[in-house]
Design a protein around this motif. Structure first.
Motif, PDB file in Angstrom:
ATOM      1  N   UNK A 184       0.843  -1.196   0.000  1.00 12.59           N
ATOM      2  CA  UNK A 184       0.000   0.000   0.000  1.00 12.59           C
ATOM      3  C   UNK A 184       0.878   1.245   0.000  1.00 12.59           C
ATOM      4  N   UNK A 185       0.350   2.294  -0.522  1.00 14.15           N
ATOM      5  CA  UNK A 185       1.078   3.548  -0.576  1.00 14.15           C
ATOM      6  C   UNK A 185       0.849   4.255  -1.891  1.00 14.15           C
ATOM      7  N   UNK A 244      -6.423  -3.728  -5.682  1.00 17.32           N
ATOM      8  CA  UNK A 244      -7.195  -4.386  -4.634  1.00 17.32           C
ATOM      9  C   UNK A 244      -6.254  -4.703  -3.472  1.00 17.32           C
ATOM     10  N   UNK A 245      -5.373  -3.746  -3.188  1.00 18.59           N
ATOM     11  CA  UNK A 245      -4.366  -3.880  -2.141  1.00 18.59           C
ATOM     12  C   UNK A 245      -5.000  -3.531  -0.798  1.00 18.59           C
ATOM     13  N   UNK A 246      -4.625  -4.289   0.216  1.00 17.60           N
ATOM     14  CA  UNK A 246      -5.124  -4.020   1.568  1.00 17.60           C
ATOM     15  C   UNK A 246      -4.720  -2.625   2.018  1.00 17.60           C
ATOM     16  N   UNK A 247      -5.603  -2.000   2.755  1.00 14.48           N
ATOM     17  CA  UNK A 247      -5.276  -0.698   3.324  1.00 14.48           C
ATOM     18  C   UNK A 247      -4.512  -0.905   4.621  1.00 14.48           C
ATOM     19  N   UNK A 248      -3.680   0.073   4.950  1.00 10.70           N
ATOM     20  CA  UNK A 248      -2.844  -0.033   6.131  1.00 10.70           C
ATOM     21  C   UNK A 248      -3.151   1.118   7.078  1.00 10.70           C
ATOM     22  N   UNK A 249      -3.298   0.805   8.339  1.00  8.62           N
ATOM     23  CA  UNK A 249      -3.471   1.838   9.353  1.00  8.62           C
ATOM     24  C   UNK A 249      -2.119   2.369   9.792  1.00  8.62           C
ATOM     25  N   UNK A 255      -3.893   6.794  13.579  1.00  5.51           N
ATOM     26  CA  UNK A 255      -4.808   6.847  12.430  1.00  5.51           C
ATOM     27  C   UNK A 255      -5.263   5.425  12.098  1.00  5.51           C
ATOM     28  N   UNK A 256      -6.073   4.827  12.974  1.00  7.50           N
ATOM     29  CA  UNK A 256      -6.504   3.449  12.715  1.00  7.50           C
ATOM     30  C   UNK A 256      -7.435   3.381  11.509  1.00  7.50           C
ATOM     31  N   UNK A 257      -7.565   2.181  10.990  1.00  6.91           N
ATOM     32  CA  UNK A 257      -8.452   1.973   9.853  1.00  6.91           C
ATOM     33  C   UNK A 257      -9.904   2.189  10.273  1.00  6.91           C
ATOM     34  N   UNK A 258     -10.677   2.705   9.354  1.00  9.28           N
ATOM     35  CA  UNK A 258     -12.110   2.863   9.605  1.00  9.28           C
ATOM     36  C   UNK A 258     -12.769   1.491   9.565  1.00  9.28           C
ATOM     37  N   UNK A 259     -13.989   1.411  10.057  1.00 13.73           N
ATOM     38  CA  UNK A 259     -14.711   0.141  10.027  1.00 13.73           C
ATOM     39  C   UNK A 259     -14.933  -0.332   8.592  1.00 13.73           C
ATOM     40  N   UNK A 260     -15.178   0.603   7.683  1.00 18.41           N
ATOM     41  CA  UNK A 260     -15.371   0.251   6.272  1.00 18.41           C
ATOM     42  C   UNK A 260     -14.080  -0.344   5.689  1.00 18.41           C
ATOM     43  N   UNK A 261     -12.933   0.277   6.001  1.00 24.87           N
ATOM     44  CA  UNK A 261     -11.649  -0.217   5.499  1.00 24.87           C
ATOM     45  C   UNK A 261     -11.339  -1.595   6.084  1.00 24.87           C
ATOM     46  N   UNK A 262     -11.666  -1.802   7.360  1.00 23.03           N
ATOM     47  CA  UNK A 262     -11.453  -3.112   7.971  1.00 23.03           C
ATOM     48  C   UNK A 262     -12.297  -4.178   7.284  1.00 23.03           C
ATOM     49  N   UNK A 263     -13.538  -3.836   6.987  1.00 22.20           N
ATOM     50  CA  UNK A 263     -14.427  -4.787   6.321  1.00 22.20           C
ATOM     51  C   UNK A 263     -13.926  -5.103   4.910  1.00 22.20           C
ATOM     52  N   UNK A 264     -13.463  -4.077   4.175  1.00 21.53           N
ATOM     53  CA  UNK A 264     -12.906  -4.319   2.832  1.00 21.53           C
ATOM     54  C   UNK A 264     -11.671  -5.209   2.910  1.00 21.53           C
ATOM     55  N   UNK A 265     -10.809  -4.972   3.884  1.00 16.59           N
ATOM     56  CA  UNK A 265      -9.630  -5.819   4.060  1.00 16.59           C
ATOM     57  C   UNK A 265     -10.039  -7.257   4.372  1.00 16.59           C
TER      58      UNK A 265
END
Length: 133
Positions: free
Chosen positions: A37-38, A53-58, A62-72
């Motif tokens: 990611x980056x 379709x790369x995983x997002x990184x917290x 700045x933790x990941x949002x709930x939406x980003x966690x669900x997508x991951x």
């Protein structure tokens, strides 16, 4: 004579992403974990016409949002299907290293290894279905 020293240069897998991208690939999706990611990777993928379709990184504070966690989580469930094949080959089928001379022998070796994996997977699935029914 003293011991021979080898100089080792190692690079992280994420540094090799440009070598992995194949413009002739029939699909334009790139699946990867958060090491890829980056902004520089996103720019590289968009330049090559790939969809990320790369995983997002917290990050710290700045933790990941709930939406980003669900997508991951969804991305992980799809990637796991592929990762299990490599895990099985590494752990129970002698690894991923091949020491054969000639492309034909390598092709035959990997073909038989893949066929064996598919048979084992079929047996696993069919025995699971038999116990459930």
């Amino acid at each position: 004579m003293g011991p021979v020293q080898k100089s080792q240069t190692t690079s992280h897998d994420s540094q090799l992403l440009p070598r992995l991208l194949d413009p002739e690939n029939e699909h334009d999706f790139v699946w990867a974990d958060s090491a890829y990611s980056g902004e520089c990777f996103e720019d590289l993928l968009s330049l090559g016409g790939f969809e990320s379709l790369i995983h997002e990184k917290g990050a710290r504070n700045h933790p990941l949002s709930d939406k980003a966690k669900e997508l991951n989580r969804v991305k992980s469930s799809i990637r796991a299907c592929v990762e299990h094949v490599f895990g099985c080959m590494t752990m129970s089928m002698g690894g991923k290293l091949t020491r054969k001379i000639g492309l034909e022998r390598n092709d035959a070796w990997w073909g038989l290894k893949n066929l064996t994996f598919n048979f084992l997977r079929y047996l696993q699935r069919s025995s699971h279905i038999a116990t459930v029914a």
